[in-house]
Design an enzyme around this catalytic site. Structure first.
Site, mmCIF file in Angstrom:
data_model
loop_
_atom_site.group_PDB
_atom_site.id
_atom_site.type_symbol
_atom_site.label_atom_id
_atom_site.label_comp_id
_atom_site.label_asym_id
_atom_site.label_seq_id
_atom_site.Cartn_x
_atom_site.Cartn_y
_atom_site.Cartn_z
ATOM 1 N N ALA A 159 0.816 -1.088 -0.063
ATOM 2 C CA ALA A 159 -0.049 -0.049 -0.002
ATOM 3 C C ALA A 159 0.918 1.488 0.043
ATOM 4 C CB ALA A 159 -0.987 0.081 1.247
ATOM 5 N N CYS A 307 -2.878 -2.618 12.289
ATOM 6 C CA CYS A 307 -4.391 -2.769 12.435
ATOM 7 C C CYS A 307 -4.972 -3.220 13.873
ATOM 8 C CB CYS A 307 -5.391 -3.511 11.421
ATOM 9 S SG CYS A 307 -7.026 -2.973 11.551
ATOM 10 N N LYS A 451 -0.363 1.430 12.930
ATOM 11 C CA LYS A 451 -0.013 1.054 11.800
ATOM 12 C C LYS A 451 -1.240 0.252 10.891
ATOM 13 C CE LYS A 451 4.233 -0.485 13.751
ATOM 14 N NZ LYS A 451 5.147 0.720 12.857
ATOM 15 N N ALA A 454 -4.978 3.201 6.329
ATOM 16 C CA ALA A 454 -5.435 4.776 6.200
ATOM 17 C C ALA A 454 -4.126 5.581 6.534
ATOM 18 C CB ALA A 454 -6.421 4.803 7.374
ATOM 19 N N CYS A 486 -9.415 3.182 12.184
ATOM 20 C CA CYS A 486 -9.690 1.859 12.500
ATOM 21 C C CYS A 486 -11.186 1.489 12.660
ATOM 22 C CB CYS A 486 -9.064 1.367 14.016
ATOM 23 S SG CYS A 486 -9.081 -0.488 14.226
#
Length: 558
Positions: A159, A307, A451, A454, A486
């Protein structure tokens, strides 16, 4: 699965799967050698699982893990002995096959000339010219002349890497950029939570790497292995070297499955699963549907992890299914967290506690999963209470595990890291603290943000702006405020949209009358399910900085 024949006795291949093993046997192979350490990739089958099924098919299996482009003299000697002693023909595999054929090449001069080694490797589809130079240089990789040279080099096509390449190109179309990445598949990992609830199929979270590389950006297929920042040089697999003017490092994070004793041997069976691996998320959904009574255990490891809300998301969505199918009263739902709080930003905890109560979840803090016995269905936790430590064994019918995580091995041993093994960057500019022509973003940095994808979406334009500023192509510098998001999927159709920056400061993207992030929201669910995937594929990875314009820091004309 395709394999490349090197000699009559040895072939090499990229990562194999359990489904490949029958084909491998049918092709006449007698032995398999794994040269890839567990935990390198999110879609990687553990060696223990490969070995178990291979042995059932009568195949010999051996584990010789080698860090990419870190082939040591001991590795070469061990490989030589293994190939000599195992029944033949042998198939050796790693992430791309390069490590395996490099091990062969480094051990082959006793049998083949340098020219024969080079010719055989080229016929197999591998360029080992760098390896031959190393052989001729008494085992040392030559760095006096680079194999490749580019103005801007990006490590990683996840990403962060793709997004920052696209952001640079959107600002400076003439910039010459290369991305170094070994994997042919790119994953939308935030979607795996919904795969584990049957909302997405696994295929919806996958595209080829070639399809997401931005137009005008070159892809150098290979794995970065070592950094020589004083020489502006990178060593990649095959002992090849790459020169850069500016470097962006975003290799992602490593999943340390092996740090939990017995886990690798039982993942994907015996009720043990994880939404943190592509091939296991469907198994989560299978277990959730089939569990009618018993104990469901969900674990969360020490921070940092990518996440941080994902361990809870799996628990909430599973419990929601059991609740709606009226079996929740027959299922003991347990949450075991190494940390001391349910969620790190206190503003979102009240809404989450309502669901803890609704699903009657028993919360256990200061519990770290250290071992799993899949056959006996026992999870072992280390419990810390002040200065006292104890061990607690827990029976389960379903166990959802989130593994400990760390920076990739080649990052941890590099000169780029701090004392804890993370890339050492300025948290505002994401520029390396020591090497000014290096930037980093994503999960492997030491910036104290969540982490998440987003976070990478917000970091990419900042790095692009600051890198171009350093190259004299931007008037402005930019700052990153630590933003991360999140979307906590508390039930099917509702999400608590947690958005926050450095220090846990709440940073809502929407007015509270549209989405109140402190309350479960159907509109936030629609955002998670319907809008975030196209924002990722068509926005973030294409350099379209929707709701991600960087904050300016300075102007060269001031």
């Amino acid at each position: 699965m395709t394999f490349k024949r090197v000699t009559p006795e040895l072939s090499v291949s990229a990562q194999i799967t359990l489904n490949d093993l029958q084909h491998i046997k049918e092709q006449g192979f007698k032995s398999i050698v794994c040269n890839r350490p567990d935990g390198e990739g999110a879609d990687q089958i553990s060696f223990a699982a490969i070995e178990k099924q291979a042995n059932n098919l009568g195949l010999n299996c051996h584990y010789l893990p080698v860090v990419s482009s870190k082939v040591t003299d001991d590795d070469i000697k061990n490989f030589e002995n293994i190939v000599r002693d195992l029944p033949k023909p042998i198939l050796a595999y790693c992430r791309t096959g390069t490590r395996s054929i490099t091990l062969w090449a480094m051990s082959a001069p006793k049998t083949y000339s340098h020219e024969e080694i080079l010719n055989l490797s080229q016929k197999a589809g591998y360029d080992l010219s760098g390896v031959i130079r190393r052989l001729k240089n008494n085992g040392e990789t030559q760095i006096s002349k680079a194999d490749f040279a580019y103005p801007i080099v990006i490590i990683g096509a996840g990403a962060g890497g793709v997004a920052v390449a696209a952001s640079i190109k959107s600002r400076s179309p003439e910039s010459e950029i290369v991305i170094i990445e070994p994997n042919e598949i790119h994953y939308y990992q935030p979607g795996w939570t919904l795969v584990g609830r049957g909302v997405f199929t696994p295929e919806q979270t996958v595209k080829t790497t070639a399809s997401v590389i931005p137009d005008g950006v070159k892809w150098l297929k290979g794995a970065a292995a070592a950094f020589i920042p004083d020489e502006n040089l990178i060593i990649i697999d095959g002992c090849r070297t790459v020169k850069y003017e500016h470097l962006v490092v975003c290799p992602g994070i490593k999943l340390d499955w092996h740090k939990i004793d017995g886990l690798s041997e039982t993942l994907g069976e015996n009720g043990v699963t994880s939404n943190y691996r592509y091939d296991l998320a469907p198994y989560t959904w299978e277990l959730v549907q089939n569990l009618k009574k018993g104990k469901a255990v969900f674990s969360q490891p020490p921070m940092p992890i990518k996440c941080a809300g994902a361990p809870q998301k799996a628990m909430y969505l599973s419990s929601d299914y059991w609740f709606k199918n009226k079996v929740i009263n027959n299922i003991d739902v347990e949450f075991y967290n190494k940390g001391e709080v349910l969620f790190g930003v206190k503003e979102y905890v009240p809404a989450l506690l309502e669901y803890i109560k609704k699903y009657d979840v028993n919360m256990n803090f200061n519990h770290e999963l250290i071992a799993v016995d899949g056959k006996q269905k026992i999870a072992t936790f280390k419990v810390v209470n002040g200065e006292n430590e104890s061990v607690e064994k827990v029976k389960f019918d379903m166990l959802h595990v989130v593994p400990p995580q760390s920076a990739p091995d080649f990052i941890k041993v590099s000169p780029l890291v701090d004392e804890n093994g993370w890339i050492d960057v300025d948290q505002s500019t994401l520029q390396h603290k020591k090497f000014s022509n290096i930037f980093a973003l994503g999960d492997a940095t030491n910036a104290p943000n969540a982490k998440t994808a987003a976070a990478a979406r917000m970091q990419a334009p900042v790095v692009a702006t600051n890198l171009l500023y350093a190259r004299g192509l931007s008037k402005y510098q930019a700052i990153y405020n630590g933003y991360g998001s999140c979307p906590l999927t508390v039930e099917l159709g509702k999400v608590v949209l947690a958005e926050f920056g450095y220090g846990g400061k709440v940073m809502n993207s929407f007015p509270s009358w549209i989405i109140n992030g402190k309350r479960p929201s159907r509109l936030a669910w629609r955002l998670k399910e319907k809008l975030l995937p196209p924002i990722y594929w068509l926005g973030m990875l294409k350099g379209r900085e929707w709701m991600a314009k960087p904050e300016k820091l300075s102007d060269k004309s001031d």
